[in-house]
Scaffold this active site. Structure first.
Site, short mmCIF file in Angstrom:
data_model
loop_
_atom_site.label_atom_id
_atom_site.label_comp_id
_atom_site.label_asym_id
_atom_site.label_seq_id
_atom_site.Cartn_x
_atom_site.Cartn_y
_atom_site.Cartn_z
N GLU A 50 -30.65 48.42 -85.63
CA GLU A 50 -30.02 48.32 -84.32
C GLU A 50 -29.99 46.87 -83.85
O GLU A 50 -29.01 46.40 -83.26
CB GLU A 50 -30.74 49.19 -83.30
CG GLU A 50 -30.56 50.69 -83.52
CD GLU A 50 -31.33 51.52 -82.52
OE1 GLU A 50 -31.69 50.99 -81.44
OE2 GLU A 50 -31.60 52.71 -82.80
N ASP A 79 -26.51 54.35 -78.23
CA ASP A 79 -27.27 53.13 -78.46
C ASP A 79 -26.53 51.91 -77.90
O ASP A 79 -27.15 51.03 -77.30
CB ASP A 79 -27.53 52.93 -79.96
CG ASP A 79 -28.41 54.02 -80.55
OD1 ASP A 79 -29.42 54.35 -79.91
OD2 ASP A 79 -28.07 54.55 -81.63
N ASP A 93 -22.93 54.85 -81.56
CA ASP A 93 -24.30 55.30 -81.83
C ASP A 93 -24.70 54.90 -83.25
O ASP A 93 -23.91 55.06 -84.19
CB ASP A 93 -24.40 56.82 -81.67
CG ASP A 93 -25.71 57.25 -81.02
OD1 ASP A 93 -26.26 56.47 -80.22
OD2 ASP A 93 -26.16 58.38 -81.28
N LYS A 95 -26.85 55.37 -86.55
CA LYS A 95 -27.59 56.40 -87.28
C LYS A 95 -28.01 55.83 -88.64
O LYS A 95 -27.20 55.22 -89.33
CB LYS A 95 -26.72 57.64 -87.50
CG LYS A 95 -26.26 58.32 -86.22
CD LYS A 95 -27.42 58.92 -85.45
CE LYS A 95 -26.95 59.66 -84.21
NZ LYS A 95 -28.09 60.23 -83.44
#
Length: 278
Positions: A50, A79, A93, A95
């Protein structure tokens, strides 16, 4: 049928490095220049990814004329998000998962189907209706069998063997890669398709790519919850086949339309298997 792509996907790809070394982090460093290796904990590695994608997403947002926002809490979706000049948002997002072996199938979770998808505000930044689209940036890696562990000095940096390797990634609209079953039996998370390679994820080869986002939303907002009674579960569905039968009780014409699209997907699925998609 061609792989699904759009301006959002292509712009993000432009800023994500294809060089393996740009995805590698060796450990955490303290003020005394000690390096703490982080091992193979998947939650830590997921958080590191991230951090690594933040700058590429910022660059993509600027090119698109958007602002980049980031969730302040790990439990709040998404996110990241792009904020348009008109205030509308696009969810991004992150993952991550790892391959157990070269031939093993892997997948992701598409998030909860009992929170913001049903009430609009639970565990989401803003309101679900504020978002024009939802994307998954998926990252797959292999675990290093013998990573360096412990605390090392900065002088030892080049000798550290990181905990992960062989990173691959994709960006795709969420509904296009989600499947018809949950991510696991004792949760209320959407499961994605499963594959031994990234190709189907890049393609957007899930059933709802054929059925459409409206059907995806209807399917998962009515899918039985883990703690629902047997009576409630029996009155609903647990597959696209049984969902079509459930729809037919209320709208036979709509059910027939969904059935035709589902049959197209099944034919596509069979042709891809014959082309060595696993």
């Amino acid at each position: 049928m061609k792989p699904h792509t759009d301006n959002i996907i292509e712009t993000i790809y432009k800023y994500l490095s294809t060089e393996q070394q740009d995805w590698i982090l060796s450990g955490f460093i303290d003020p005394d220049k000690n390096i703490y290796t982080f091992g193979s904990d998947s939650k830590i590695i997921g958080r590191l990814f991230e951090v690594l994608v933040t700058k590429p997403l910022l660059n993509a947002a600027r090119e698109l004329g958007y602002e980049l926002g980031e969730s302040e809490k790990q439990t709040v979706y998404p996110d990241f998000y792009f904020k348009k000049p008109n205030g509308r948002k696009i969810a991004i997002d992150i993952k991550t998962t790892y391959k157990k072996s070269a031939q093993s199938k892997f997948g992701f979770t598409g998030g909860s189907f009992t929170s913001f998808m049903r009430n609009g505000t639970k565990n989401i930044y803003g309101h679900y209706n504020d978002y024009d689209a939802h994307y998954i940036l998926g990252i797959v890696y292999e675990r290093e069998e013998s990573p360096t562990t412990g605390i090392l000095s900065l002088e030892d940096l080049n000798s550290i063997r990181p905990a992960y390797k062989n990173i691959e990634f994709f960006i795709q609209e969420k509904f296009r890669i989600c499947g018809e079953t949950k991510g696991s039996g004792n949760t209320d998370n959407i499961g994605t398709i499963l594959s031994t390679t990234l190709s189907p994820f890049i393609f957007g080869a899930g059933p709802f790519n054929f059925l459409g986002e409206e059907v995806f939303h209807d399917y998962w907002t009515h899918f039985p919850k883990y703690k629902d009674s047997k009576e409630i579960k029996d009155s609903l569905f647990n597959s696209i086949d049984s969902y079509i039968n459930w729809v037919a009780k209320k709208d036979d014409k709509k059910a027939k339309e969904i059935r035709l699209k589902y049959n197209e997907y099944l034919s596509f699925y069979e042709s891809m298997e014959n082309n060595n998609w696993k």
